[in-house]
Motif scaffolding. Structure first.
Motif, PDB file in Angstrom:
ATOM      1  N   GLU A 198       1.528  15.520 -16.879  1.00  0.00           N
ATOM      2  CA  GLU A 198       0.244  16.178 -16.601  1.00  0.00           C
ATOM      3  C   GLU A 198       0.371  17.700 -16.661  1.00  0.00           C
ATOM      4  OE1 GLU A 198       0.527  12.266 -14.483  1.00  0.00           O
ATOM      5  OE2 GLU A 198       1.775  14.051 -14.549  1.00  0.00           O
TER       6      GLU A 198
ATOM      7  N   LYS B 126       3.884  14.268  -2.492  1.00  0.00           N
ATOM      8  CA  LYS B 126       2.477  14.434  -2.872  1.00  0.00           C
ATOM      9  C   LYS B 126       2.411  15.695  -3.715  1.00  0.00           C
ATOM     10  CE  LYS B 126      -0.949  14.048   0.153  1.00  0.00           C
ATOM     11  NZ  LYS B 126      -1.959  14.432   1.188  1.00  0.00           N
ATOM     12  N   LEU B 127       1.954  15.519  -4.952  1.00  0.00           N
ATOM     13  CA  LEU B 127       1.872  16.622  -5.896  1.00  0.00           C
ATOM     14  C   LEU B 127       0.400  16.927  -6.146  1.00  0.00           C
ATOM     15  CD1 LEU B 127       3.603  18.363  -7.817  1.00  0.00           C
ATOM     16  CD2 LEU B 127       3.294  16.578  -9.520  1.00  0.00           C
TER      17      LEU B 127
ATOM     18  N   GLN C 250      -6.017  17.206  -9.408  1.00  0.00           N
ATOM     19  CA  GLN C 250      -5.354  15.901  -9.345  1.00  0.00           C
ATOM     20  C   GLN C 250      -4.390  15.850  -8.168  1.00  0.00           C
ATOM     21  OE1 GLN C 250      -3.548  15.795 -13.341  1.00  0.00           O
ATOM     22  NE2 GLN C 250      -4.699  13.914 -13.634  1.00  0.00           N
ATOM     23  N   THR C 251      -4.287  14.673  -7.557  1.00  0.00           N
ATOM     24  CA  THR C 251      -3.286  14.395  -6.541  1.00  0.00           C
ATOM     25  C   THR C 251      -2.483  13.204  -7.031  1.00  0.00           C
ATOM     26  OG1 THR C 251      -4.734  15.172  -4.775  1.00  0.00           O
ATOM     27  CG2 THR C 251      -2.879  13.769  -4.132  1.00  0.00           C
ATOM     28  N   ILE C 252      -1.156  13.377  -7.080  1.00  0.00           N
ATOM     29  CA  ILE C 252      -0.274  12.321  -7.571  1.00  0.00           C
ATOM     30  C   ILE C 252       0.793  12.068  -6.511  1.00  0.00           C
ATOM     31  CG2 ILE C 252       1.249  11.600  -9.443  1.00  0.00           C
ATOM     32  CD1 ILE C 252      -0.100  13.854 -11.134  1.00  0.00           C
ATOM     33  N   LEU C 253       1.020  10.793  -6.187  1.00  0.00           N
ATOM     34  CA  LEU C 253       2.049  10.422  -5.213  1.00  0.00           C
ATOM     35  C   LEU C 253       3.255   9.826  -5.932  1.00  0.00           C
ATOM     36  CD1 LEU C 253      -0.174   8.766  -2.464  1.00  0.00           C
ATOM     37  CD2 LEU C 253       0.819  11.054  -2.441  1.00  0.00           C
ATOM     38  N   PHE C 254       4.446  10.211  -5.500  1.00  0.00           N
ATOM     39  CA  PHE C 254       5.695   9.691  -6.032  1.00  0.00           C
ATOM     40  C   PHE C 254       6.569   9.228  -4.879  1.00  0.00           C
ATOM     41  CE2 PHE C 254       4.421  13.005  -9.017  1.00  0.00           C
ATOM     42  CZ  PHE C 254       4.617  12.399 -10.249  1.00  0.00           C
TER      43      PHE C 254
ATOM     44  N   THR D  17       8.283  10.528   0.360  1.00  0.00           N
ATOM     45  CA  THR D  17       7.111  10.430  -0.488  1.00  0.00           C
ATOM     46  C   THR D  17       6.714  11.844  -0.872  1.00  0.00           C
ATOM     47  OG1 THR D  17       6.356   8.429   0.612  1.00  0.00           O
ATOM     48  CG2 THR D  17       4.715   9.634  -0.646  1.00  0.00           C
TER      49      THR D  17
ATOM     50  N   THR E  16       6.511  14.929 -15.008  1.00  0.00           N
ATOM     51  CA  THR E  16       5.075  15.147 -14.807  1.00  0.00           C
ATOM     52  C   THR E  16       4.437  15.565 -16.133  1.00  0.00           C
ATOM     53  OG1 THR E  16       5.588  17.380 -14.062  1.00  0.00           O
ATOM     54  CG2 THR E  16       5.199  15.741 -12.357  1.00  0.00           C
TER      55      THR E  16
END
Length: 131
Positions: free
Chosen positions: A59, A123-124, A31-35, A121, A57
């Protein structure tokens, strides 16, 4: 003749034992998650030497925390990501993770005078693993 027959038998056994087996590996669903991390989300630490920001998170559950991988990237300019840990504009960034959250840390390299980070920003990347 016996010698030729022996060599032929050994060759046939070697060919028979060296057959290849294909193993198919199904890719893991990473998974890629942006915050967006605004300046206001950073809190001064109790010792007054650094800032931290807690990113929720869900997830990352306890199983993933023990068996998965977490990578963190920051972007201070549009579309350019740099992997953490790193030093940017005189601020040293790092992170930790546990079940339910990723904690970002920002401190000056000398560890004395805190500098509140600019908006960024995050990116996780959550990398699953077969265990």
């Amino acid at each position: 003749m016996k010698k030729l027959l022996t060599i032929l038998c050994v060759a046939m056994v070697a060919i028979g034992l060296s057959s290849c087996t294909k193993k198919y590996i199904t890719p893991n669903p990473n998974q890629t998650i942006l915050f967006t991390v605004p300046t206001s989300s950073w809190t001064l630490s109790t010792d007054g030497k650094s800032y931290y920001s807690v990113i929720s998170t869900p997830e990352i559950d306890s199983y993933f925390n023990d068996n998965g991988g977490v990578l963190v990237y920051f972007s201070f300019t549009n579309g350019v990501y740099e992997q953490v840990p790193e030093v940017y504009n005189g601020v040293s960034y790092s992170y930790t993770h546990n079940a339910g959250s990723v904690v970002l840390y920002a401190q000056t390299p000398d560890g004395v005078t805190p500098i509140k980070p600019d908006p960024l920003t995050l990116k996780l990347l959550l990398l699953t693993s077969n265990q």
